[in-house]
Design an enzyme around this catalytic site. Structure first.
Site, PDB file in Angstrom:
ATOM      1  N   ASP A 414      24.400 -22.321 -26.444  1.00  0.00           N
ATOM      2  CA  ASP A 414      25.022 -22.614 -27.737  1.00  0.00           C
ATOM      3  C   ASP A 414      24.882 -24.115 -27.996  1.00  0.00           C
ATOM      4  O   ASP A 414      24.473 -24.890 -27.119  1.00  0.00           O
ATOM      5  CB  ASP A 414      26.498 -22.211 -27.686  1.00  0.00           C
ATOM      6  CG  ASP A 414      27.135 -22.084 -29.064  1.00  0.00           C
ATOM      7  OD1 ASP A 414      26.432 -22.286 -30.068  1.00  0.00           O
ATOM      8  OD2 ASP A 414      28.344 -21.786 -29.115  1.00  0.00           O
ATOM      9  N   GLU A 417      21.117 -27.147 -31.193  1.00  0.00           N
ATOM     10  CA  GLU A 417      20.245 -27.594 -32.284  1.00  0.00           C
ATOM     11  C   GLU A 417      19.569 -28.952 -32.010  1.00  0.00           C
ATOM     12  O   GLU A 417      18.454 -29.140 -32.529  1.00  0.00           O
ATOM     13  CB  GLU A 417      21.041 -27.663 -33.598  1.00  0.00           C
ATOM     14  CG  GLU A 417      21.461 -26.314 -34.138  1.00  0.00           C
ATOM     15  CD  GLU A 417      22.567 -25.656 -33.309  1.00  0.00           C
ATOM     16  OE1 GLU A 417      22.572 -24.411 -33.225  1.00  0.00           O
ATOM     17  OE2 GLU A 417      23.400 -26.371 -32.741  1.00  0.00           O
ATOM     18  N   ASP A 493      27.478 -18.857 -36.295  1.00  0.00           N
ATOM     19  CA  ASP A 493      28.908 -18.759 -36.603  1.00  0.00           C
ATOM     20  C   ASP A 493      29.124 -18.217 -38.010  1.00  0.00           C
ATOM     21  O   ASP A 493      29.364 -18.966 -38.969  1.00  0.00           O
ATOM     22  CB  ASP A 493      29.569 -20.128 -36.451  1.00  0.00           C
ATOM     23  CG  ASP A 493      29.537 -20.614 -35.011  1.00  0.00           C
ATOM     24  OD1 ASP A 493      29.338 -19.788 -34.113  1.00  0.00           O
ATOM     25  OD2 ASP A 493      29.690 -21.825 -34.793  1.00  0.00           O
TER      26      ASP A 493
END
Length: 840
Positions: A414, A417, A493
C-alpha cells in the site's frame, strides 16, 4: 527494446538506401513538428503485428528505470520477431511491409499510414505528427468517426473515454470522485475500438512506453485527433502501434510485450476479509471462528498497519500480537491464510534495524543536494528505498523473510505511489534523485510511475527466495504497465457510495483490457458507512470479480458479511458459496490468462466485437465466454436492463432461454444478480467448502460438469428426423479445465491435468466425450455430468441407464463419469444419451 541493426533513410529529396530486412529504420526529420535540428524517427517491426515508433529529440536522452538492462515494462521473456521490408517509394512516400502490416511513411513533415494485409486502416499519424509544446513531446493520431477509446488502466467514468483528457501519474487520492484523474495506477495502453462495419480494422492498440508523466487527449480538443504527450524531459516519445484486427488479438499482443499474470495460488481466488485494522490477535481468532460458525467461506484475513510496532515495517507489536507464528498456525489449521500490509516508507529511527541497514547500504532516495530524502507518512519522518537499483530491490525482498517464516502467506503493498503526506501532490518531489545500476542519476519524475512496479518485483522475488516452490500472493495499490507479472491490484480507497459501486465494473473492465486481469474493489466501500442494501449488491458483484475482498476504514461500521443483519448475511453466504463452486472455472480462466493474456472478466465486445449493441455496454461483463453477469448498482432497483449478445442465453435462475442480440428487462430482487449462461456452455463446478484448503479432503464432494443445452432448432421429434445426419457440437468446455496442486510451480513441469468435454448431437442421440491428460491426480475422484435441457435438446425424454438420474421438473440428467484418472494416465471416454422412445 534491445538494440538492433539500423539503416538511415534520408528525406525524399535525398537518395534512400536499401535497408536490410532485419534493420531498424531511422528517418532524419529535422523539421518534424517544428522540433530542433537533429530530431529523428525510428521504425521497428517488433513482431509482424506490432510496430515500434520512436521520436527522439536532438540532444542527450534522459535515462529511465530498467530491470537487468531492459525497460521496466518489458516482459523478460519477450523476443522481437518482426522484420521490415521495403517495397519502394512513390510521391515522397516510402512503402514498407512487415508481412502482416503495410506502411506508408513520409519523412518530412513526418506522416505514417498503417494498414493491415487486407488494406484496412490500423492507424494514421500526421501530417506533422510530432511536436514539442507546453513541456511535452506530442504525437497526433487521426481519430476515426465513432471510434471508442478504452483501457488506460484504472480510470473513473464509463468504459469509453472519448472526449476526455487523461493523465498517467500514480497518485494517492482520498476520496476519488467521478471526475478525479489520475488515480493509483499508471498504465498508458489504449485500445481503439471501431464501429461495426467501419472500413478500418475493427480494433488497434496504442502503448506509450514511458515511465514519465504521460497525457492522452482523446478527441477532446479536436474531435478528429488523438494526442498523446510525454514529459519533454524524457527526451523521446516511444509508441507501439498494435494491430488486431480483433480486440482479443490486440490484448494478446500487448501482453506479449508487457507480460502475462502468473497463475496465482488457488487460495488467493477465495474470499478475503480485511479491515483497517483487525487487532489484537484474539480479535483475529474470533473473526476466523465466526466465519466457520456461520458457514461463510473465507480463505484469507488481512492485517493493516496496526499489527506493526509503531508502524515500523517488518515488525510486530508484541502487545497486540504476542505470538504471530502461533496465530498463523492456528489460522492455517482452519484453512485461513494471513496477509500483512507492507508500505515502502521506512521510519527514521537510529534504533530501528531496517533503517540502519538502509543507511549502511546507501539504499534510500536522496535530495538533489545529496541528503537522504525524508517525508511524512504513518511512522512519522520516513525514508524511501531506491528501488531503481537491483541491490536495493534484493535487500528489500529479503526483508520479507521474517514475516514469511512466521507463517504470513501474502503481502499487501500500500502507499506505494509513493504516498507522502507532506510532499507536493502527496508524493516525493520530482527532483528527488535515484541511481540505477550503471550509476546514472535518475530524477524521481522518471521513476515515479515505475516505483510500485519496482517494489512489486523486489517483493515477489524476495518471497520466491524464501519459498522457491510456492506461488506468492502479492497485492498492490499502485502500478505501471507490466504490474500483472508480479501482483494483483485493488482499486484503492473507494467509498461506501452507490456511485462507487457503479464505478466498480467499468474500472475493473478497464484494468482487465489494460493487461491487469487480477483485480478487485473494496467490497462495501472503504470510506464511510454503507447500507445493508449497498453491501448486498456489492458482495454479489464481488463474488464474480477476479479478486474478492471486503475492506473498510478505521472508524467505520463493521463490514463482515454478517454485520448487516440476517437477510444480507444469507445473501453473502449464498454468493460466496457460489464463488467457491465456480473456482474450477475461475482457476482455469486464470490459467488461460497466464497463457494468452485474456482476462477472466471481459467486456462484452471483447468476445462479441461484431455486435454493435455490446460496444456501449459498461455495466455488464462476461466471466470467460460462458457466463454473463449484470450487477445491480442502483438503490431500490428490483429490475435492470440487460443486453444479451448474439446467440442463445439461459437465465441462470429461472431457466428461461432468450435469443440475442436482444435487450431485456431482467428481474433483480435483492438476492438476485441477473446472470445468464451461454448456449453450449459447460461450467465445471466444485463442492461447497469452507476454504480452498478443504478441497483436498475426500468428503469435500464431487466435481460436476454442467452442460447447458439449448432447445433443438425448430423443436420436436419430427424436426430431429428432418435434421441432417451430421453431428454438431452443442456444448463444449472452454477453456479446458486446469487442475494442479493449487500452490506450487510443479504444474509448469507437467504436474497438471487438462480436461476437455464435448457434447455433440446427432439425429436421436447426444454423444458425450471426455478427454484429459497430465501428470496430476485430482483429489476429487467422483465426477458427474449434468445435462440441462436434455429432453428439449434431444426432442424427447432421455433414456435413463442404471446409475443415471433424470429430474423431469428441471429437465436435468445426471450422468456419472469414470473416476478421475491417476497421474500420468490419459483419459478417453465416451457415452451416448438417447431418447427413450428411440431406445425402446
Amino acid at each position: 527494446m534491445p538494440e538492433r541493426k539500423r539503416s538511415r533513410l534520408r528525406t525524399p529529396a535525398g537518395r534512400e538506401s536499401r535497408p536490410r530486412r532485419e534493420e531498424v529504420l531511422r528517418l532524419e526529420a529535422p523539421s518534424a513538428g517544428g522540433a530542433a535540428a537533429g530530431a529523428r524517427v525510428e521504425l521497428e517491426a517488433v513482431t509482424p503485428h506490432v510496430l515500434r515508433l520512436r521520436w527522439r529529440r536532438g540532444g542527450s536522452e534522459a535515462p529511465a528505470p530498467a530491470l537487468d538492462g531492459r525497460p521496466v515494462w518489458l516482459d523478460p521473456g519477450f523476443r522481437p520477431s518482426g522484420r521490415l521490408r521495403r517495397l519502394g517509394s512513390r510521391d515522397g512516400w516510402l512503402r514498407l511491409s512487415t508481412g502482416e502490416l503495410r506502411l506508408e511513411v513520409r519523412p518530412e513533415p513526418f506522416a505514417l499510414r498503417l494498414r493491415d494485409r487486407r488494406g484496412r486502416p490500423v492507424a494514421e499519424l500526421g501530417p506533422g505528427a510530432f511536436e514539442e509544446a507546453e513541456g511535452e513531446l506530442r504525437c497526433r493520431l487521426r481519430a476515426l468517426p465513432g471510434e471508442r477509446y478504452v483501457g488506460l488502466g484504472e480510470k473513473v467514468g464509463f468504459l469509453d473515454h472519448r472526449g476526455r483528457r487523461l493523465v498517467q501519474w500514480c497518485r494517492d487520492v482520498l476520496p476519488h470522485l467521478p471526475e478525479t484523474d489520475p488515480l493509483y495506477q499508471a498504465i498508458p495502453f489504449l485500445m481503439l475500438l471501431r464501429p461495426v462495419g467501419a472500413e478500418a480494422a475493427r480494433s488497434a492498440g496504442l502503448f506509450v512506453a514511458s515511465t514519465w508523466r504521460t497525457s492522452f487527449d482523446l478527441a477532446a480538443s479536436d474531435p478528429q485527433a488523438v494526442r498523446v504527450g510525454v514529459d519533454a524531459r524524457a527526451g523521446e516519445l516511444e509508441l507501439y502501434l498494435i494491430a488486431g484486427p480483433e480486440p482479443a488479438e490486440v490484448l494478446e499482443r500487448y501482453t506479449e510485450l508487457t507480460g502475462r499474470p502468473p497463475l496465482p495460488p488457488l487460495w488467493a481466488l477465495g474470499y478475503h476479509q480485511s479491515r483497517y485494522s483487525y487487532y489484537p490477535e484474539q480479535t483475529v481468532r474470533e473473526l476466523a471462528a465466526e466465519f466457520r460458525r456461520r458457514g461463510i467461506p473465507c480463505d484469507a484475513i488481512h492485517l493493516d498497519i496496526h499489527y506493526m510496532d509503531g508502524y515500523r515495517l517488518f515488525t510486530w507489536d508484541r502487545r497486540r500480537f504476542p505470538d504471530p507464528a502461533g496465530l498463523a498456525r492456528e489460522l492455517a489449521r482452519e484453512g485461513f491464510h494471513l496477509v500483512t500490509i507492507v508500505d515502502p516508507g521506512v521510519k527514521v529511527d537510529p534504533a530501528y534495524r531496517v533503517y540502519q541497514e538502509g543507511l549502511e547500504r546507501d539504499a534510500f532516495c536522496r535530495t538533489r543536494e545529496g541528503a537522504i530524502y525524508r517525508g511524512e507518512v504513518w511512522p512519522g519522518e520516513t525514508a524511501f528505498p531506491d528501488f531503481a537499483r537491483a541491490e536495493v530491490r534484493r535487500w528489500w525482498g529479503d526483508l520479507h523473510r521474517d514475516l514469511l517464516e512466521q507463517g504470513v502467506d501474502g503481502i499487501w503493498n500500500d502507499m506505494n505511489e509513493p504516498a507522502v503526506f507532506d510532499g507536493p501532490g502527496k508524493s516525493m518531489p520530482e527532483e528527488v534523485t535515484h541511481r540505477d545500476d550503471r550509476g546514472r542519476s535518475l530524477p524521481h519524475a522518471a521513476v515515479h510511475n515505475a516505483y510500485a512496479l519496482l517494489e512489486a518485483e523486489a517483493t515477489r522475488e524476495g518471497m520466491l527466495r524464501v519459498r522457491p516452490e510456492e506461488r506468492p500472493f502479492l497485492l498492490t495499490r499502485a502500478g505501471f504497465a507490466g504490474i500483472q507479472r508480479y501482483a494483483a491490484v485493488w482499486t484503492g480507497d473507494n467509498s461506501s457510495w452507490w456511485e462507487h459501486l457503479q464505478m466498480a465494473t467499468p474500472m475493473l473492465l478497464g484494468l482487465s483490457v489494460s493487461g491487469v486481469p487480477f483485480a478487485g474493489t473494496d467490497i462495501g466501500g472503504f470510506l464511510g458507512d454503507g447500507s445493508p442494501e449497498l453491501y448486498a449488491r456489492w458482495i454479489e458483484l464481488g463474488a464474480f470479480s477476479p479478486f474478492c475482498r471486503t475492506h473498510t476504514s478505521l472508524g467505520t461500521r463493521q463490514q463482515e458479511p454478517w454485520s448487516f443483519g440476517p437477510e444480507v448475511e444469507a445473501i453473502a453466504r449464498r454468493y460466496l458459496r457460489l464463488r467457491y463452486r465456480l473456482l474450477p472455472y475461475l482457476y482455469s480462466l486464470f490459467r488461460e490468462a497466464e497463457r494468452t493474456g485474456l482476462p477472466p472478466m471481459r467486456p462484452l465486445w471483447l468476445v462479441f466485437p461484431e455486435d454493435p449493441g455490446s460496444h456501449g455496454v459498461w455495466d455488464q461483463f462476461l466471466l470467460g465466454e460462458q457466463l454473463l453477469l449484470a450487477p445491480v448498482d442502483r438503490p431500490g432497483a428490483r429490475h435492470r436492463p440487460v443486453h444479451l449478445p448474439p446467440g442463445r442465453w439461459r437465465d441462470a435462475w429461472s431457466g428461461r432461454w432468450y435469443r440475442g442480440p436482444a435487450d431485456i428487462l431482467a428481474e433483480a430482487p435483492l438476492d438476485r444478480l441477473p446472470a445468464f449462461v451461454r448456449e453450449g456452455a459447460v461450467l465445471p463446478l466444485g463442492p461447497e467448502v469452507a476454504s480452498t484448503a478443504h478441497l483436498a479432503e475426500p468428503a469435500a464432494g464431487p466435481l460436476e460438469f454442467h452442460a447447458f443445452l439449448a432447445p433443438r432448432p425448430g423443436g420436436g421429434r419430427e424436426a430431429a428426423r428432418r435434421a441432417p445426419a451430421v453431428a454438431r457440437t452443442v456444448a463444449e468446455l472452454r477453456p479446458a479445465l486446469h487442475e494442479d496442486d493449487g500452490r506450487s510451480f510443479a504444474y509448469l513441469r507437467g504436474a497438471r491435468r487438462e480436461s476437455r468435454l464435448r457434447v455433440t448431437a446427432g439425429e436421436e442421440a447426444l454423444r458425450v466425450s471426455v478427454e484429459s491428460e497430465g501428470g496430476y491426480r485430482s483429489p476429487r475422484r467422483e465426477r458427474w455430468l449434468v445435462l440441462h435441457g436434455v429432453a428439449r435438446a434431444l426432442g424427447g425424454r432421455p433414456e435413463v441407464r442404471p446409475g443415471w438420474r433424470y429430474e423431469e421438473a428441471g429437465d436435468r440428467l445426471r450422468v456419472p463419469l469414470p473416476p478421475a484418472p491417476e497421474a500420468g494416465e490419459a483419459e478417453r471416454w465416451e457415452t451416448e444419451v438417447r431418447t427413450w422412445r428411440a431406445s425402446s
